[in-house]
Scaffold this motif. Structure first.
Motif, PDB file in Angstrom:
ATOM      1  N   GLU A   1      30.293  -9.881  68.046  1.00 51.00           N
ATOM      2  CA  GLU A   1      29.911  -8.679  67.311  1.00 51.00           C
ATOM      3  C   GLU A   1      31.128  -7.778  67.151  1.00 51.00           C
ATOM      4  O   GLU A   1      32.013  -7.756  68.008  1.00 51.00           O
ATOM      5  N   VAL A   2      31.166  -7.020  66.060  1.00 51.60           N
ATOM      6  CA  VAL A   2      32.263  -6.068  65.863  1.00 51.60           C
ATOM      7  C   VAL A   2      32.055  -4.876  66.786  1.00 51.60           C
ATOM      8  O   VAL A   2      30.946  -4.631  67.276  1.00 51.60           O
ATOM      9  N   ALA A   3      33.129  -4.119  67.022  1.00 51.43           N
ATOM     10  CA  ALA A   3      33.086  -2.981  67.948  1.00 51.43           C
ATOM     11  C   ALA A   3      32.478  -1.767  67.253  1.00 51.43           C
ATOM     12  O   ALA A   3      33.173  -0.811  66.905  1.00 51.43           O
TER      13      ALA A   3
ATOM     14  N   MET B   1      45.696  -1.249  65.661  1.00 47.00           N
ATOM     15  CA  MET B   1      46.206  -1.913  66.860  1.00 47.00           C
ATOM     16  C   MET B   1      45.286  -1.757  68.064  1.00 47.00           C
ATOM     17  O   MET B   1      45.190  -2.648  68.896  1.00 47.00           O
ATOM     18  N   GLN B   2      44.624  -0.609  68.179  1.00 44.27           N
ATOM     19  CA  GLN B   2      43.800  -0.341  69.350  1.00 44.27           C
ATOM     20  C   GLN B   2      44.595  -0.620  70.631  1.00 44.27           C
ATOM     21  O   GLN B   2      45.700  -0.157  70.783  1.00 44.27           O
TER      22      GLN B   2
ATOM     23  N   SER C   1      39.755  -4.012  67.803  1.00 39.67           N
ATOM     24  CA  SER C   1      39.681  -4.215  66.351  1.00 39.67           C
ATOM     25  C   SER C   1      39.622  -5.699  66.027  1.00 39.67           C
ATOM     26  O   SER C   1      39.329  -6.086  64.892  1.00 39.67           O
ATOM     27  N   GLY C   2      39.929  -6.550  67.017  1.00 35.34           N
ATOM     28  CA  GLY C   2      39.952  -7.993  66.815  1.00 35.34           C
ATOM     29  C   GLY C   2      41.346  -8.563  66.724  1.00 35.34           C
ATOM     30  O   GLY C   2      41.526  -9.758  66.528  1.00 35.34           O
ATOM     31  N   GLY C   3      42.357  -7.728  66.896  1.00 25.39           N
ATOM     32  CA  GLY C   3      43.739  -8.198  66.853  1.00 25.39           C
ATOM     33  C   GLY C   3      44.174  -8.784  68.189  1.00 25.39           C
ATOM     34  O   GLY C   3      43.656  -8.402  69.245  1.00 25.39           O
TER      35      GLY C   3
END
Length: 298
Positions: A13-15, A52-53, A253-255
């Protein structure tokens, strides 16, 4: 390989606890690789920018070490991994001395960010952005203000961490200024290629692969890579080290930023996350890449 692992993205799931991040297509997956001789190979959704988070924690650490030195930095943050979630407050309450265990959890990153030199928030952010520009070779990188604002409005736990550290003397100065810088730092927007180029600098012992310029001291690059191995993938870092074996840092973010020492840098983007906050497709893709080309450092 991207096509193979993209199917796994539906498992996460996305954040969405950061509202702006919740708007991203969870099926995206891309990877860029940059070798130390400058060759670039890309596949998948690599043109899609993302913030970047927590990946920014590596670069803030490098800059703080260059600004203030190891003694000052490690006076406010430890060097040990934690089995707790990245935003946990429990160790701050139970550890003695009461300082964050490492710079890759939120509390530690906030403490490290507070050490970046500069008179104002804008001064410090400008220096951090300049550092990112130099490492990536991309002067167009900037802050996604919508994401930074979204984090600012929902970051109650990060505020609690900051106030706790202020009470114990870990933080000095204005909490709101420190957090404003931290949220903007997390909101720095990059692409897979930007991360791959940054990873290549880390893989090259802090030296720019094009100009040969030493962007950060060798010992700073090594400290950053060590934390990436021990703490970079949240509380899944040990499992990642066994299955992938590449110094890496993820963000919600998924990076994922990866650095294979003396070989190449890797940038991955896949916003669908597992329960620990790491990209589902990205981690699986990196495991296949590492095994196929024997990239594990162990």
């Amino acid at each position: 390989m991207v096509e193979e692992h993209q199917m796994l993205c539906c498992e996460g799931e996305v954040a969405d606890y950061i509202p702006e991040l919740g708007k991203v297509d969870p099926s995206l997956l891309g990877v860029s690789v940059c070798t130390l001789d400058g060759e670039v190979v890309e596949a998948g959704d690599t043109s899609r920018p993302f913030t970047m988070q927590s990946i920014s924690k590596v670069l803030a650490l490098a800059l703080a070490l260059m600004d203030r030195g190891e003694d000052v930095v490690f006076d406010v943050v430890g060097m040990e991994p934690t089995g707790d979630p990245f935003n946990s407050i429990i160790k701050l309450e139970t550890m003695n001395p009461r300082k964050p265990l490492n710079p890759m959890i939120n509390a530690g990153a906030i403490a490290v960010t507070s050490l970046i030199n500069g008179q104002t928030v804008n001064d410090k952010l400008g220096r951090l952005l300049q550092f990112v520009h130099e490492l990536s070779g991309n002067t167009k990188i900037s802050v996604n203000e919508k994401v930074a604002r979204s984090e600012h409005e929902t970051a109650h736990l990060n505020r609690a961490l900051a106030h706790f550290m202020k009470e114990d003397g870990v933080l000095t100065g204005s909490i709101e200024d420190i957090l404003a810088l931290y949220f903007q730092q997390c909101g720095i927007e990059v692409t897979c290629l930007d991360l791959a180029r940054i990873g290549a600098v880390l893989a090259n012992e802090g030296k720019d692969i094009a100009s040969g310029r030493q962007m950060m001291p060798v010992h700073v690059a090594r400290i950053c890579k060590t934390f990436m191995v021990t703490c970079g993938m949240y509380n899944a870092s040990g499992e990642f080290a066994i299955h992938v074996g590449i110094p890496a840092k993820s963000g919600v973010s998924g990076g994922i930023l990866g650095a294979v020492p003396f070989q190449l840098g890797i940038g991955v983007f896949g916003p669908s996350l597992d329960e620990k906050g790491n990209s589902v497709g990205g981690v699986s893709l990196l495991e296949s890449i590492s095994k196929r080309w024997d990239f594990s450092i162990f």
